[in-house]
Write a protein that holds these residues in place. Sequence first.
Motif, short mmCIF file in Angstrom:
data_model
loop_
_atom_site.label_atom_id
_atom_site.label_comp_id
_atom_site.label_asym_id
_atom_site.label_seq_id
_atom_site.Cartn_x
_atom_site.Cartn_y
_atom_site.Cartn_z
N VAL A 12 37.71 42.92 25.73
CA VAL A 12 38.72 41.88 26.13
C VAL A 12 38.85 42.37 27.74
CG1 VAL A 12 40.87 41.70 25.55
CG2 VAL A 12 39.22 42.63 23.86
N LEU A 13 39.25 40.74 28.22
CA LEU A 13 39.45 40.57 29.48
C LEU A 13 40.38 39.42 29.12
CD1 LEU A 13 36.24 41.09 29.51
CD2 LEU A 13 36.38 39.97 31.61
N PRO A 22 35.23 30.11 32.77
CA PRO A 22 33.98 29.74 33.15
C PRO A 22 32.46 30.99 33.94
CG PRO A 22 34.52 28.23 34.69
CD PRO A 22 36.40 29.05 34.05
N ILE A 23 33.04 30.69 34.99
CA ILE A 23 31.72 31.69 35.84
C ILE A 23 32.43 32.48 34.73
CG2 ILE A 23 32.47 33.09 37.79
CD1 ILE A 23 32.14 30.58 38.04
N TYR A 24 33.10 33.71 34.80
CA TYR A 24 33.34 34.88 33.51
C TYR A 24 32.31 34.41 31.87
CZ TYR A 24 36.03 37.70 36.09
OH TYR A 24 36.51 39.19 37.56
N ILE A 48 39.21 36.48 27.08
CA ILE A 48 37.81 35.92 26.89
C ILE A 48 37.17 37.37 26.51
CG2 ILE A 48 35.71 36.49 27.15
CD1 ILE A 48 36.50 35.14 30.16
N GLU A 49 36.69 37.42 24.57
CA GLU A 49 36.44 38.23 23.28
C GLU A 49 34.99 38.29 23.13
OE1 GLU A 49 38.76 38.52 19.82
OE2 GLU A 49 40.35 39.18 21.01
N ALA A 50 34.53 38.84 23.88
CA ALA A 50 32.97 39.77 23.85
C ALA A 50 31.84 40.57 23.10
CB ALA A 50 32.11 39.25 25.35
N ALA A 78 37.93 45.43 31.68
CA ALA A 78 37.53 44.81 30.77
C ALA A 78 37.95 46.14 30.27
CB ALA A 78 35.86 44.74 30.80
N GLU A 79 38.19 45.62 28.60
CA GLU A 79 38.79 46.91 27.14
C GLU A 79 37.81 46.89 26.55
OE1 GLU A 79 42.65 46.16 26.10
OE2 GLU A 79 43.76 45.83 27.68
#
Length: 302
Positions: A12-13, A22-24, A48-50, A78-79
């Motif tokens: 999670v960012l 868009p860069i991330y 952002i969630e990845a 980032a968590e």
Amino acid sequence: MRRHVQPLETLVLDGLPEDAVPIYEGALLPVCLTVALFRDEPTDTWRIEAVREATADPAALASALALAAGLTGHEATAEHHATEADGWLARTVEAFPVMPVGGRFLVRPTHAPQGRVHGRIALTLDAGLAFGSGEHQSTRGCLMALEALPRRGRHARVLDLGAGSGILAMAAAKLWGCRVLATDIEPWSVRVAADNAVMNGLRGQVRAILADGWKAAAVRRPAPYDLVFANILARPLCAMSRALATHLAPGGTAILAGLLGAQVPMVLAAHRRHGLVLERRIDLAPWATLVLRKRAGAGAGR
């Protein structure tokens, strides 16, 4: 649908400014299974969630985050949260329904009924590998631009630059019955695009290869192209504008995406310098899709 037996984690960012998103996103896609974007209205920032495999190379993730931080000037922390694989797959299935896009296409996951579709061109993708699934506004914008293109002649030479899942290459191949070259810089994306082409009955029409943009001879050799998709990011689009103009056929079309609305003037200016003209702009906020044409009789870009 493919099952992931490796343990998963969610990154999670939080608090990202819009121009950094868009860069991330582009940096995380090659090293994660899925990347989702969420806007926080009160603060006008993005989260952002990845999801990635917890056992994946940590150096690759660190490099991706460092690259994004260097390009944006915004260092995001980032968590990491453990994620149950079965739960993630269930949520992915639920979040990837059958999606009509525009007036011609239907994007459907493998877990949906696979019967004949009347009145639309069906594109089948795996919910477990849903990047480039048609849910992202950039992909939707490209499909909408594609279906609206006039039939000026046979679109015999088509290139999907940065193909990801191969959805745009498959859409063009099904719409026009043509052959499409799909390229990406990530080996995993190339494998996914090739698998998707076979799953959609396009083994002989969509060819997926590993290539770094226009640097690869295998990409330059079939030029000039009648249609080029480039759904990447604003800065790479600008950097490749001359090469695009050089390898686009006179009268040919380029569909550019992966850029925010605020980045349109920059991307347009770069391509206009090389003789491309704007024919259409599709806004699906906050993203924009541009349809550019190379004037008939025009030569290579300056």
